[in-house]
Enzyme design. Structure first.
Site, PDB file in Angstrom:
ATOM      1  N   ASP A 205       0.854  -1.191   0.000  1.00 35.34           N
ATOM      2  CA  ASP A 205       0.000   0.000   0.000  1.00 35.34           C
ATOM      3  C   ASP A 205       0.891   1.242   0.000  1.00 35.34           C
ATOM      4  O   ASP A 205       2.104   1.142   0.153  1.00 35.34           O
ATOM      5  CB  ASP A 205      -0.935   0.006   1.223  1.00 35.34           C
ATOM      6  CG  ASP A 205      -0.209  -0.362   2.497  1.00 35.34           C
ATOM      7  OD1 ASP A 205       0.994  -0.038   2.627  1.00 35.34           O
ATOM      8  OD2 ASP A 205      -0.827  -0.985   3.377  1.00 35.34           O
TER       9      ASP A 205
ATOM     10  N   ASP B 134       1.416   4.950   1.665  1.00 37.96           N
ATOM     11  CA  ASP B 134       1.038   5.903   2.708  1.00 37.96           C
ATOM     12  C   ASP B 134       1.597   7.268   2.341  1.00 37.96           C
ATOM     13  O   ASP B 134       2.754   7.393   1.957  1.00 37.96           O
ATOM     14  CB  ASP B 134       1.613   5.470   4.061  1.00 37.96           C
ATOM     15  CG  ASP B 134       1.004   4.154   4.520  1.00 37.96           C
ATOM     16  OD1 ASP B 134      -0.193   3.955   4.279  1.00 37.96           O
ATOM     17  OD2 ASP B 134       1.734   3.329   5.098  1.00 37.96           O
TER      18      ASP B 134
ATOM     19  N   ASP C 206       9.695   3.290  13.090  1.00 36.10           N
ATOM     20  CA  ASP C 206      10.380   2.189  13.776  1.00 36.10           C
ATOM     21  C   ASP C 206      11.794   1.905  13.264  1.00 36.10           C
ATOM     22  O   ASP C 206      12.756   1.939  14.036  1.00 36.10           O
ATOM     23  CB  ASP C 206       9.513   0.911  13.777  1.00 36.10           C
ATOM     24  CG  ASP C 206       8.862   0.594  12.438  1.00 36.10           C
ATOM     25  OD1 ASP C 206       9.226   1.252  11.433  1.00 36.10           O
ATOM     26  OD2 ASP C 206       8.008  -0.312  12.389  1.00 36.10           O
TER      27      ASP C 206
HETATM   28  P1  ATP Z   1       3.926  -3.344   4.899  1.00 39.81           P
HETATM   29  O1  ATP Z   1       4.645  -3.416   3.612  1.00 39.81           O
HETATM   30  O2  ATP Z   1       3.724  -4.669   5.520  1.00 39.81           O
HETATM   31  O3  ATP Z   1       2.661  -2.525   4.857  1.00 39.81           O
HETATM   32  P2  ATP Z   1       4.986  -1.106   6.322  1.00 39.81           P
HETATM   33  O4  ATP Z   1       6.405  -0.742   6.595  1.00 39.81           O
HETATM   34  O5  ATP Z   1       4.236  -0.221   5.382  1.00 39.81           O
HETATM   35  O6  ATP Z   1       4.944  -2.608   5.871  1.00 39.81           O
HETATM   36  P3  ATP Z   1       2.884  -0.580   8.183  1.00 39.81           P
HETATM   37  O7  ATP Z   1       2.450  -1.392   9.358  1.00 39.81           O
HETATM   38  O8  ATP Z   1       1.966  -0.423   7.033  1.00 39.81           O
HETATM   39  O9  ATP Z   1       4.274  -1.177   7.717  1.00 39.81           O
HETATM   40  O10 ATP Z   1       3.284   0.847   8.753  1.00 39.81           O
HETATM   41  C1  ATP Z   1       3.599   1.942   7.894  1.00 39.81           C
HETATM   42  C2  ATP Z   1       4.764   2.721   8.467  1.00 39.81           C
HETATM   43  O11 ATP Z   1       4.410   3.299   9.720  1.00 39.81           O
HETATM   44  C3  ATP Z   1       6.020   1.903   8.747  1.00 39.81           C
HETATM   45  O12 ATP Z   1       6.812   1.779   7.591  1.00 39.81           O
HETATM   46  C4  ATP Z   1       6.692   2.715   9.821  1.00 39.81           C
HETATM   47  O13 ATP Z   1       7.392   3.798   9.271  1.00 39.81           O
HETATM   48  C5  ATP Z   1       5.522   3.267  10.615  1.00 39.81           C
HETATM   49  N1  ATP Z   1       5.151   2.411  11.755  1.00 39.81           N
HETATM   50  C6  ATP Z   1       4.228   1.427  11.772  1.00 39.81           C
HETATM   51  N2  ATP Z   1       4.138   0.860  12.984  1.00 39.81           N
HETATM   52  C7  ATP Z   1       5.020   1.495  13.767  1.00 39.81           C
HETATM   53  C8  ATP Z   1       5.397   1.369  15.141  1.00 39.81           C
HETATM   54  N3  ATP Z   1       4.851   0.451  15.930  1.00 39.81           N
HETATM   55  N4  ATP Z   1       6.358   2.206  15.604  1.00 39.81           N
HETATM   56  C9  ATP Z   1       6.908   3.158  14.809  1.00 39.81           C
HETATM   57  N5  ATP Z   1       6.589   3.314  13.521  1.00 39.81           N
HETATM   58  C10 ATP Z   1       5.670   2.503  12.990  1.00 39.81           C
HETATM   59 MG    MG Z   2       2.167  -0.405   4.789  1.00 36.15          MG
END
Ligand code: ATP
Ligand code: MG
Length: 447
Positions: free
Chosen positions: A54, A56, A142
């Site tokens: 996705d 963001d 994170d």
């Molecule tokens: P995916 O490809 O699985 O969606 P993602 O990196 O986009 O992985 P998400 O859970 O969608 O992970 O979260 C989007 C973003 O928000 C992460 O890349 C990170 O920068 C931030 N984020 C999410 N959860 C946390 C957390 N618990 N603490 C700090 N930052 C977070």
């Molecule tokens: Mg994501």
């Protein structure tokens, strides 16, 4: 702090690989005079040449301002922190305002109505507990590789945290003090395992040390969030790898205490291999494009242990199906203190396992009455795995697969459903369910 800015000519992220909807949102914000960045996993995946799950978007527009830019948007979340921009029924682009550190953390009720915002005259948000600057937004994330921005104004990559270097080296590294980052949100340790497994990255040494030291704190994490993260973890396509890492860090036994102690501390035992093989199967099905339901995942993961426990009960005269049902429900009873597995999924897992003796009985000839049951496709997938593992009951498998096909069913690994609150089960009467369950659990020698 000045970020490292990599101009378009020096990186590989192309607009061609960004979804048209995300681009529309980015340009919409830009044209209205706001900063607009792609952030998070989307940028990471684009740089790695992977297809993002996705996109963001982050901006300095407040949620209300975002709402005004896009008629096709809605504000969601407590205190309206996010805007969802809709494209048709299915596609949503999430737009967040730059956040300051700590703004993710649940706040006490008493603070919820306080207006934290402080604005400069030109409208830029300076500092508050809720919104922040781009830099603050990057450093509250994170991992370094998850904190890169793609700027739609000049197509550059903005890096406040050394994420690009880590991405090139294949290193997963907490932003800031790794110990503090684990303690303030223990769920991040599970996320760390997911990203390392999924991307094939190595842990930065200090990140690994912190997870090892703080793994026990996962016991106090929010159970619903853990359920969400556990699903993402085991469905990421690298579940087997993730399992090895969870075990290595001591996280597995915190998430799943009962099976953790059943496996014992030594890796490589028979039981341990059984779980690993189950997760390998999940990965294989995922790579083939078969969707594995949460109930099937848990059945595969816990099935080995439940079968051993059920054997003890059957040795005392309990019916095999009932024994499997009851050990499964009992296990989930304890497990939900750590991971909030929805009731529907718990029942479904129990049904998948409890139906196995019936599926294999008399070469599969007694399986037909189960074909109308919602869990049947998943039960057949479970049997497929068992047969592959043991080399036994191949004929029964062929027969139940034929029954499944006749019934027009998809394979359980493709079946939808299992979503909490969506199943038909919830709407059916208790009497109906009891009658129906008696079909799965009937003693094998009954007519
Ligand atoms: P995916 O490809 O699985 O969606 P993602 O990196 O986009 O992985 P998400 O859970 O969608 O992970 O979260 C989007 C973003 O928000 C992460 O890349 C990170 O920068 C931030 N984020 C999410 N959860 C946390 C957390 N618990 N603490 C700090 N930052 C977070
Ligand atoms: Mg994501």
């Amino acid at each position: 702090m000045e970020p490292v800015v990599i101009p378009r000519s020096e990186h590989t992220v192309s607009r061609e690989n960004i979804s048209p909807e995300a681009l529309k949102v980015l340009y919409g914000l830009k044209d209205s005079g706001y900063l607009a960045y792609l952030a998070g996993g989307g940028v990471r995946d684009l740089l790695l040449g992977r297809k993002p799950k996705d996109y963001d978007v982050v901006t300095n527009a407040t949620p209300n301002e975002v709402r005004k830019v896009f008629r096709n948007s809605r504000l969601i979340g407590r205190r309206f922190r996010l805007a969802h921009v809709f494209f048709g029924r299915e596609k949503i682009v999430e737009v967040a305002t730059f956040r300051a550190s700590g703004s993710d953390v649940e706040e006490p009720e008493s603070l919820q109505n306080v207006n934290h915002r402080l604005k400069r005259d030109d409208g830029l948000i300076l500092r508050d507990n809720l919104f922040g600057s781009p830099e603050q937004d990057a450093v509250r994330r994170d991992f370094t590789v998850n904190a890169l921005f793609y700027n739609i104004h000049d197509y550059s990559i903005i890096d406040y945290v050394g994420g690009l270097q880590d991405l090139r080296k294949g290193i997963l590294k907490f932003i800031g003090d790794p110990g503090i980052r684990c303690v303030e949100d223990p769920v991040r340790m599970v996320r760390a395992v997911r990203f390392a497994a999924m991307l094939g990255f190595q842990f930065d040494p200090a990140t690994a040390v912190a997870i090892r030291e703080h793994h026990g704190k996962l016991a106090h994490a929010n159970r619903s969030r853990l359920y969400e993260e556990v699903q993402k973890l085991f469905f990421c396509g690298a579940a087997q790898q993730a399992y090895g890492l969870l075990r290595d860090f001591g996280l597995f036994a915190i998430l799943f205490p009962e099976i953790g102690s059943w496996l014992g501390p030594v890796p490589g035992g028979l039981e341990c291999r059984r779980v690993s093989q189950a997760l390998q199967q999940v990965d294989e099905w995922r790579h083939e494009g078969r969707q594995v339901t949460p109930a099937l995942l848990f059945a595969l993961m816990f099935g080995g242990m439940h079968e051993v426990q059920a054997d003890e009960l059957t040795a005392k005269g309990e019916h095999p199906g009932l024994a499997l049902h009851s050990v499964t429900m009992q296990h989930f009873g304890g497990l939900t203190e750590r991971v909030q597995v929805p009731k529907l999924v718990r029942y479904r897992t129990a049904e998948i396992l409890a139906s196995q003796p019936r599926l294999i009985s008399e070469g599969g000839t007694r399986a037909r009455p189960l074909a109308c049951r919602e869990f049947f496709p998943e039960a057949v997938s479970y049997l497929e795995f068992s047969v592959r593992l043991s080399g036994q009951n191949g004929a029964a498998l062929e027969r139940v697969k034929a029954i499944l096909e006749e019934a027009g069913g998809e394979s359980g690994a493709e079946a939808r459903g299992n979503r909490p609150g969506r199943g038909r089960r919830g709407r059916r009467s208790k009497a109906f369910r009891e009658r129906r369950d008696s079909v799965a659990l009937q003693p094998q020698n009954s007519p």
